[in-house]
Design an enzyme around this catalytic site. Structure first.
Site, PDB file in Angstrom:
ATOM      1  N   LEU A   3       3.685   6.876  -1.957  1.00 51.48           N
ATOM      2  CA  LEU A   3       5.408   7.031  -2.576  1.00 51.48           C
ATOM      3  C   LEU A   3       5.211   7.396  -4.172  1.00 51.48           C
ATOM      4  O   LEU A   3       6.217   7.429  -4.653  1.00 51.48           O
ATOM      5  CB  LEU A   3       6.134   6.012  -2.108  1.00 51.48           C
ATOM      6  CG  LEU A   3       6.398   6.001  -0.808  1.00 51.48           C
ATOM      7  CD1 LEU A   3       7.085   4.942   0.009  1.00 51.48           C
ATOM      8  CD2 LEU A   3       7.645   7.438  -0.517  1.00 51.48           C
ATOM      9  N   PHE A  51       0.911  -1.276   0.007  1.00 49.60           N
ATOM     10  CA  PHE A  51      -0.117  -0.096   0.048  1.00 49.60           C
ATOM     11  C   PHE A  51       0.905   1.363  -0.003  1.00 49.60           C
ATOM     12  O   PHE A  51       0.204   2.368  -0.295  1.00 49.60           O
ATOM     13  CB  PHE A  51      -1.143  -0.070   1.350  1.00 49.60           C
ATOM     14  CG  PHE A  51      -0.372   0.509   2.313  1.00 49.60           C
ATOM     15  CD1 PHE A  51       0.321  -0.089   3.241  1.00 49.60           C
ATOM     16  CD2 PHE A  51      -0.541   2.098   2.707  1.00 49.60           C
ATOM     17  CE1 PHE A  51       0.866   0.435   4.452  1.00 49.60           C
ATOM     18  CE2 PHE A  51      -0.053   2.655   3.845  1.00 49.60           C
ATOM     19  CZ  PHE A  51       0.761   1.875   4.824  1.00 49.60           C
ATOM     20  N   LYS A  52       2.126   1.233   0.341  1.00 47.57           N
ATOM     21  CA  LYS A  52       3.031   2.316   0.408  1.00 47.57           C
ATOM     22  C   LYS A  52       2.983   3.125  -0.956  1.00 47.57           C
ATOM     23  O   LYS A  52       3.380   4.191  -1.020  1.00 47.57           O
ATOM     24  CB  LYS A  52       4.285   2.033   0.885  1.00 47.57           C
ATOM     25  CG  LYS A  52       4.309   1.599   2.438  1.00 47.57           C
ATOM     26  CD  LYS A  52       5.702   1.466   3.339  1.00 47.57           C
ATOM     27  CE  LYS A  52       5.310   1.427   4.575  1.00 47.57           C
ATOM     28  NZ  LYS A  52       4.831   0.228   5.098  1.00 47.57           N
ATOM     29  N   ASP A  53       2.821   2.417  -2.066  1.00 48.69           N
ATOM     30  CA  ASP A  53       2.857   2.728  -3.332  1.00 48.69           C
ATOM     31  C   ASP A  53       1.784   4.377  -3.339  1.00 48.69           C
ATOM     32  O   ASP A  53       2.100   4.999  -4.235  1.00 48.69           O
ATOM     33  CB  ASP A  53       2.324   1.910  -4.367  1.00 48.69           C
ATOM     34  CG  ASP A  53       3.352   0.878  -4.686  1.00 48.69           C
ATOM     35  OD1 ASP A  53       4.593   1.427  -4.587  1.00 48.69           O
ATOM     36  OD2 ASP A  53       2.976  -0.210  -5.101  1.00 48.69           O
TER      37      ASP A  53
END
Ligand SMILES: *Cc1c(COP(=O)(O)O)cnc(C)c1O
Length: 483
Positions: free
Chosen positions: A111, A106-108
């Site tokens: 980021l 989920f950090k996409d």
């Protein structure tokens, strides 16, 4: 919209908050108000349109058309057309799948977008020169940051990971990263060594001066930057719109979200959504064995003086949850008190909030935790009974949702990583055993479940390895200079 430090009186614009990352007094930047919206206004919008609508309320010195274009560029094809995808798992339990992006976690969401926000912030502020991003990572953040910053004008990025601290898949994801402006180093030691070395570089005045002579500044991609938090508010609205469109909820009906939590960023984004007017009943904070947050939400005592466990959900192996500071400020409304708690935490490893603050937190937040055995059991049950394949982090939240959400309430579990990112642990849970080799585990997991292996992971073994340098933690400074 202006942003204020959680620990003092500094007030800045959105561009300044994103460019600076952290306030000069050590505090985190928080918006001075919660913009109010009508959730129905979001119905029928695409994901990028939802992003524009939410973000333009917070990033008021950014052109809304720029925000829309940026969101269209990063949340389209990149996410396989599945940005913010919601799927029913069982009964009243739904999964908000956040891992369809380029690095399968989920950090996409943050980021992929934040690098563009940073480039624009520099433009808005008239800052020229090169920004050098240094990031210590235990795994997921490093790759997501590399993928987001690769190829951007005026930015260079170096990622430092502990030499023996990541999975093979995670290591290869970073070591094969393309782009002229990226560097990846293994650092001898553990994650703390890598992180300490990077923090030391940020505090090194002589280094800052040497860089300034070349018109270069250092910046960080870590999760306390407002530019990482804001994009995560979007998917709470988008998820609710989908539930309303499918008839799973009546308009205005309240739902709960259960969030696998480490640094408290993802769940805090849900708190912003709620304060903006999204009908949220409870935000349920799910922890692994490092359950310092569970204890805090139950008792009001945050006590980091405890054993640190390495678990099967490594991105949640955290004892100091940085973003909790923002919640403390919002519920207490008191920056002096917030600063005092943070001082007690760094000096003594513990602080306690008063009863009225705890009551406000408990009115919104539920909590629960799952150890590795329960996580395995959940992965097996979800797969066998519901045909739902969870990664280890998601499983912690699925388990917590079973016990912490009331039977009759609709609960959305945030599904934060693709199961193939942690193939050995997932296969072990489903099949009872797993081979050492992670690619073999991927193949077997595919054979067993039929779930497609994401192309970006499947092809890792064939990608040329570009970065193999192992450095000492003393070398981080030199790496920053030569970047
Ligand atoms: C980072 C991460 C988390 C925890 O998110 P926080 O915002 O740090 O609470 C959960 N799951 C996965 C897969 C992650 O990478």
């Amino acid at each position: 919209m202006r942003y204020k430090s959680t620990r003092g009186d500094t007030v800045v614009s959105a561009s300044q908050a994103i460019f600076a990352g952290i306030a000069p007094d050590g505090g985190l930047f928080v918006p001075q108000e919660f913009p109010q919206v009508n959730p129905e206004d979001f119905y029928g919008l695409t994901y990028p349109e939802t992003a524009k609508k939410v973000l333009s309320l917070y990033l008021t010195d950014y052109d809304p058309e720029f925000l829309l274009r940026a969101a269209q560029e990063v949340y389209g094809e990149n996410f396989g057309g599945k940005a913010g995808y919601v799927r029913k798992v069982r009964g009243n339990t739904y999964a908000l799948e956040l891992w369809h992006g380029p690095t399968c976690a989920f950090k996409d969401y943050a980021l992929q977008l934040m690098p563009r926000l940073l480039v624009k912030a520099k433009e808005n502020l008239g800052v020229t020169g090169t920004t050098k991003i240094l990031t210590a990572t235990s795994g997921d953040t490093g790759k997501a940051a590399l993928a987001g910053y690769a190829g951007l004008e005026g930015i260079r990025i170096a990622v430092f990971y502990p030499e023996a601290g990541t999975s093979e898949v995670q290591r290869l994801q970073m070591a094969t990263q393309r782009g002229d402006n990226v560097q990846v180093y293994a650092v001898q030691g553990n994650f703390d060594d890598a992180q300490t070395a990077v923090k030391r570089a940020f505090a090194d005045r002589d280094l800052a001066r040497q860089l300034a002579e070349k018109n270069e500044t250092l910046s960080s991609a870590n999760s306390i930057n407002w530019g990482r938090l804001a994009p995560q508010i979007v998917y709470y609205f988008y998820a609710y719109s989908q539930l309303a469109a499918s008839g799973a909820v009546r308009s205005g009906e309240r739902v709960s979200f259960c969030v696998p939590t480490g640094n408290f960023g993802d769940i805090l984004a849900g708190y912003y959504a709620m304060r903006m007017g999204l009908p949220i009943k409870k935000l349920i904070c799910a922890s692994n064995e490092n359950n310092v947050l569970t204890d805090f939400i139950r008792t009001g005592v945050y006590d980091a003086r405890r054993a640190f466990y390495r678990t099967s959900s490594p991105s949640m192996d955290i004892l100091v949850s940085s973003n909790l500071e923002r919640l403390l400020y919002h519920v207490s409304g008191d920056s002096a008190l917030t600063a005092q708690w943070m001082r007690e935490l760094s000096e003594k490893g513990v602080y306690q909030v008063p009863a009225d603050v705890l009551a406000k937190i408990q009115a919104v937040f539920g909590c629960g935790c799952a150890d590795d055995a329960e996580t395995r059991e959940e992965i097996r049950m979800s797969w066998q009974e519901d045909g739902y394949l969870c990664d280890t982090h998601t499983a912690v939240a699925m388990r917590t949702a079973r016990s912490a959400a009331a039977d009759n309430e609709l609960c959305v579990v945030l599904s934060t990583a693709d199961a193939y990112k942690f193939p050995r642990a997932v296969l072990q849970a489903i099949a009872g055993s797993a081979p050492e080799d992670e690619f073999e585990a991927m193949r077997l997991l595919h054979e067993k479940t039929g779930a497609p292996i994401p192309q970006s992971l499947a092809c890792l073994r064939e990608q040329p390895v570009r970065f193999q340098d192992v450095i000492q933690k003393e070398d981080v400074r030199a790496a920053a200079l030569s970047l």
